[in-house]
Design an enzyme around this catalytic site. Structure first.
Site, PDB file in Angstrom:
ATOM      1  N   THR A 164      -4.852  76.658 -36.443  1.00 13.65           N
ATOM      2  CA  THR A 164      -3.703  77.266 -37.105  1.00 13.65           C
ATOM      3  C   THR A 164      -4.047  78.655 -37.628  1.00 13.65           C
ATOM      4  O   THR A 164      -5.107  79.211 -37.327  1.00 13.65           O
ATOM      5  CB  THR A 164      -3.119  76.301 -38.164  1.00 13.65           C
ATOM      6  N   LYS A 203      -4.961  81.305 -33.958  1.00 14.41           N
ATOM      7  CA  LYS A 203      -4.371  80.813 -32.705  1.00 14.41           C
ATOM      8  C   LYS A 203      -4.579  81.734 -31.503  1.00 14.41           C
ATOM      9  O   LYS A 203      -4.695  81.268 -30.387  1.00 14.41           O
ATOM     10  CB  LYS A 203      -2.862  80.580 -32.900  1.00 14.41           C
ATOM     11  N   TYR A 234       9.616  74.079 -43.312  1.00 13.84           N
ATOM     12  CA  TYR A 234       9.766  72.631 -43.534  1.00 13.84           C
ATOM     13  C   TYR A 234       9.636  72.236 -45.005  1.00 13.84           C
ATOM     14  O   TYR A 234       9.821  71.082 -45.352  1.00 13.84           O
ATOM     15  CB  TYR A 234       8.776  71.828 -42.668  1.00 13.84           C
ATOM     16  N   GLY A 291       6.833  86.598 -35.439  1.00 13.65           N
ATOM     17  CA  GLY A 291       5.431  86.218 -35.639  1.00 13.65           C
ATOM     18  C   GLY A 291       5.003  85.167 -34.615  1.00 13.65           C
ATOM     19  O   GLY A 291       5.583  85.065 -33.529  1.00 13.65           O
ATOM     20  N   GLY A 292       3.994  84.379 -34.987  1.00 12.47           N
ATOM     21  CA  GLY A 292       3.419  83.404 -34.059  1.00 12.47           C
ATOM     22  C   GLY A 292       4.392  82.297 -33.666  1.00 12.47           C
ATOM     23  O   GLY A 292       4.470  81.914 -32.494  1.00 12.47           O
ATOM     24  N   ARG A 323      13.010  91.802 -39.169  1.00 15.81           N
ATOM     25  CA  ARG A 323      13.061  92.883 -40.166  1.00 15.81           C
ATOM     26  C   ARG A 323      12.376  94.137 -39.618  1.00 15.81           C
ATOM     27  O   ARG A 323      12.912  95.234 -39.698  1.00 15.81           O
ATOM     28  CB  ARG A 323      12.360  92.388 -41.445  1.00 15.81           C
ATOM     29  N   GLY A 339      12.840  86.502 -36.470  1.00 17.43           N
ATOM     30  CA  GLY A 339      11.413  86.633 -36.758  1.00 17.43           C
ATOM     31  C   GLY A 339      10.661  86.968 -35.488  1.00 17.43           C
ATOM     32  O   GLY A 339      11.183  86.776 -34.372  1.00 17.43           O
ATOM     33  N   ASP A 353       3.350  74.105 -29.787  1.00 22.33           N
ATOM     34  CA  ASP A 353       4.412  74.588 -30.685  1.00 22.33           C
ATOM     35  C   ASP A 353       5.759  74.663 -29.969  1.00 22.33           C
ATOM     36  O   ASP A 353       6.800  74.351 -30.544  1.00 22.33           O
ATOM     37  CB  ASP A 353       4.060  75.977 -31.241  1.00 22.33           C
TER      38      ASP A 353
END
Ligand code: ATR
Length: 292
Positions: free
Chosen positions: A64, A68, A230, A132-133, A155, A130, A105
């Site tokens: 994580t 990654k 979550y 990101g990863g 953003r 978003g 994922d």
């Protein structure tokens, strides 16, 4: 008695990681002798730690944040998803000594979407919030699934443009476009699936937790809204989605299903996802209650 077969997760920091709760519950429910621990591994020590796990008889690892992408170069082989996503979240230590890097994922997200809604991104107009990863994994998976159109909005628009380019290179048949938040209304218009991968809505900061990544009146009323956040399980985004008449796909399910895909590779056995989901919700309630 022999020791349990070791499994674990490498991250930095590692204190907040919930995957030990999920995998140890699966082992307990199934009566299998595996034990899963979280390890705080600094980026400089990543290669040594992976080699150490191999010689210590680990069957598998979860990888994580922030490892990654970096861990991929230590693998002997990459699965198709790991290769296309350019990131590894699961390592399988094969009996012949080979290290196989996977990425669950995207498939975890897809399987939970199918389980919850019976729907599939094929032929759909999709929006990922978003860049990101988590966005990278879900955007590649949506593109692989044959969505008619994928918009990525972030953003920082440069990151969304970069990710859109990355996805189009990975899946050349896909139609992907990236941008900032200024045209979010038109990007969402007519969308059938919206996925939030930003940290907006996440517990830990009151202002962030109260914020949605997209205004409620931008959410089409027959759309599917999925959240990577979550904690809490019912984010402001998902509450707004329900009020708009959309179907929701919770981040807790995404977390459990990406773990279930890894568990199956390590053990050959299906994870009892209902029991694991229960223990996750209990753990989150405790965390929200005691620290919130
Ligand atoms: P992960 O790997 O879990 O996807 P990340 O790489 O830190 O996490 O990505 C977090 C995402 O949340 C980014 O897209 C980030 O936007 P920027 O690229 O502009 O930083 C987004 N994000 C975080 N805080 C945000 C905020 N207050 N408003 C809008 N987007 C935000």
């Amino acid at each position: 008695m022999p020791n349990p077969i070791p499994l674990g997760v490498f991250g930095f920091p590692a204190g907040h990681i919930l995957s030990p709760v999920l995998h140890n519950k699966a082992a307990e429910e199934l009566g299998l002798d595996y034990h899963y621990l979280a390890y705080e591994v600094r980026p400089d020590n990543l290669e040594e730690a992976v080699r150490g796990a191999k010689v210590m008889g680990f069957r598998g690892l979860t990888i994580t944040i922030p490892h990654k992408v970096a861990v991929a170069k230590f693998m002997d082989e990459l699965s198709e998803d790991a290769r296309l996503m350019g990131a590894v979240n699961t390592i399988v230590f094969e009996e012949n000594g080979n290290l196989i890097g996977h990425n669950t994922d995207g498939i975890g997200w897809l399987q939970f979407l199918r389980e919850t809604t019976g729907e599939h991104p094929r032929g759909k107009k999709c929006l990922v919030l978003g860049a990101g990863g988590a966005a990278r994994a879900v955007a590649v998976k949506i593109a692989q699934c044959g969505a008619t159109h994928l918009a990525i909005r972030n953003r920082t628009s440069a990151k969304a443009l970069e990710l859109a380019h990355f996805v189009e290179k990975s899946v050349p048949s896909a139609k992907v476009e990236g941008g900032g938040l200024d045209d979010l209304y038109s990007a969402a218009d007519g969308c059938e699936i919206i996925v939030n991968t930003t940290s907006l809505g996440m517990w830990g900061d009151a202002e962030r937790m109260a914020t949605t990544p997209i205004p409620e009146d931008f959410i089409p009323n027959d759309c599917i809204c999925s959240d990577a956040v979550y904690i809490p399980p019912d984010t402001e985004f998902l509450k707004a989605a329900i009020r708009s008449g959309a179907k929701v796909v919770r981040g807790t399910g995404w977390l459990v299903y990406q773990a279930a895909a890894a568990w199956k590779m390590w053990t050959g056995v299906d994870m009892p996802t209902d029991k694991v989901m229960e223990v996750l919700h209990e753990t989150l309630e405790l965390r929200l209650g005691t620290e919130g």
